[in-house]
Design a protein around this motif. Structure first.
Motif, PDB file in Angstrom:
ATOM      1  N   THR A  62       0.791  -1.234   0.000  1.00 36.98           N
ATOM      2  CA  THR A  62       0.000   0.000   0.000  1.00 36.98           C
ATOM      3  C   THR A  62       0.825   1.288   0.000  1.00 36.98           C
ATOM      4  OG1 THR A  62      -1.833  -1.131   1.088  1.00 36.98           O
ATOM      5  CG2 THR A  62      -1.818   1.256   1.227  1.00 36.98           C
ATOM      6  N   TRP A 115       0.031  -2.788   4.039  1.00 34.33           N
ATOM      7  CA  TRP A 115      -0.547  -3.828   3.188  1.00 34.33           C
ATOM      8  C   TRP A 115      -1.878  -4.309   3.743  1.00 34.33           C
ATOM      9  CZ3 TRP A 115      -1.820  -8.512   5.212  1.00 34.33           C
ATOM     10  CH2 TRP A 115      -1.234  -8.844   6.445  1.00 34.33           C
ATOM     11  N   THR A 117      -4.355  -2.575   4.761  1.00 36.70           N
ATOM     12  CA  THR A 117      -5.437  -1.822   4.132  1.00 36.70           C
ATOM     13  C   THR A 117      -5.810  -2.454   2.799  1.00 36.70           C
ATOM     14  OG1 THR A 117      -4.891   0.258   5.230  1.00 36.70           O
ATOM     15  CG2 THR A 117      -6.058   0.416   3.138  1.00 36.70           C
ATOM     16  N   HIS A 118      -4.822  -2.858   2.026  1.00 36.68           N
ATOM     17  CA  HIS A 118      -5.061  -3.535   0.753  1.00 36.68           C
ATOM     18  C   HIS A 118      -5.875  -4.805   0.991  1.00 36.68           C
ATOM     19  CE1 HIS A 118      -3.041  -5.418  -3.097  1.00 36.68           C
ATOM     20  NE2 HIS A 118      -4.355  -5.294  -3.228  1.00 36.68           N
ATOM     21  N   PHE A 269      -8.619   1.454  -3.954  1.00 36.90           N
ATOM     22  CA  PHE A 269      -8.383   2.556  -3.009  1.00 36.90           C
ATOM     23  C   PHE A 269      -9.062   3.843  -3.473  1.00 36.90           C
ATOM     24  CE2 PHE A 269      -4.065   0.589  -1.625  1.00 36.90           C
ATOM     25  CZ  PHE A 269      -4.738  -0.299  -0.803  1.00 36.90           C
TER      26      PHE A 269
END
Length: 301
Positions: A62, A115, A117-118, A269
């Motif tokens: 991310t 990562w 969040t991804h 995103f």
């Protein structure tokens, strides 16, 4: 010239390279020396590259996307092989959350901007839910016991990694609602400034070689590597051995296939408002780096 690498505990390859002699050994034939800048928050890597504090950094998937969205002119250099067992979204075993849909209206603790969040955004998207709207992401507070909060019902889920994940699995109290490898490749991602990569590809290749050697050292010395992490970062030695054994310790050039993975993440995103503009991730791809990096890693380009 001193080539400065950013180091934080969330990037294991850089964490161990900073404790080994390989960077200077690889840079010395080029007339360069190596240095390390230590910091705690990997999401700052883009800004540290942009302001010249570091020349080369590494994170999960991310931070380079958010850095590109912020206008930083970066390029991808090296990536790890996929890390399917690096992390997981945990829920209380026998608790009210049985499916991803059950997370709606709840709070998930994770490293916002990492990562993780991804992972959460893509998993929610696949089930028709929105990151930040249907599910509230929350940064972990320093010293907070997320396992206890999950056990007591204070949060719906927790994305754990490393020794914390190993300890949570060992407890038998939690269930893996989302396994990282079932949703994203979760690579470790290394990137640098465009001007640095374009003018000094041989230096980027030397850094890649040093990272490859550090990874090989960890793979060959798991007990010693685990002892270093447990002594400096806390956690049980056995849990660190489990966590380090779950990582591939293999590096690859940043290819078009990887760029496609990042583009998918960037699109999600933007859709959920985590970044404020659409990105063409290929703008951060420098194909001319692939051959020297592949040679440094002992791979065909």
């Amino acid at each position: 010239m001193t080539v400065t690498l950013g180091v934080h505990a969330s990037n294991p390859s850089l964490y161990y390279l900073a404790r080994l002699p390989y960077l200077d050994e690889e840079l010395s034939p080029l007339g360069e020396t190596g240095g390390f800048h230590h910091y705690t928050d990997g999401t700052r890597t883009g800004e540290l590259l942009a302001d010249g504090t570091i020349d080369f950094g590494g994170t999960g998937s991310t931070p380079p996307i958010t850095a590109q969205a912020a206008g930083h002119d970066l390029v991808y250099a090296v990536v790890s092989a996929p890390r399917p067992d690096h992390g997981a979204l945990l829920v209380l075993d026998g608790g009210p959350v049985r499916t991803v849909a059950d997370l709606k209206g709840g709070t998930v603790v994770l490293g916002v901007g990492s990562w993780q969040t991804h992972l959460l955004a893509k998993a929610l998207h696949a089930h028709g839910l929105s990151y930040g709207e249907d599910v509230t992401p929350e940064r972990p507070a320093a010293g907070e016991d997320q396992a206890r909060r999950l056990r007591e019902g204070g949060i719906a889920g927790w994305i754990a990694q490393g020794a914390e994940l190993a300890a949570a699995r060992r407890s038998g109290e939690f269930r893996e609602l989302i396994r990282t490898g079932d949703v994203i490749t979760d690579r470790s991602v290394f990137f640098t400034r465009r001007d640095f990569a374009a003018t000094r590809p041989e230096v980027v290749a030397a850094v890649a070689t040093a990272l490859r050697r550090a990874d090989a050292w960890v793979a060959a010395h798991p007990a010693e590597a685990a002892a270093i992490a447990a002594g400096e970062l806390g956690g049980a030695l056995a849990d660190w051995r489990t966590a380090l054994a779950a990582l591939p310790w293999q590096l690859e050039p940043a290819t078009a296939e990887f760029i496609a993975e990042q583009q998918e993440a960037a699109d999600i995103f933007h859709r959920v408002g985590f970044i404020d503009r659409a990105l063409n991730v290929a703008d951060a791809h420098l194909p001319a780096l692939e051959a020297p990096v592949a040679a440094a890693l002992g791979k065909e380009s």
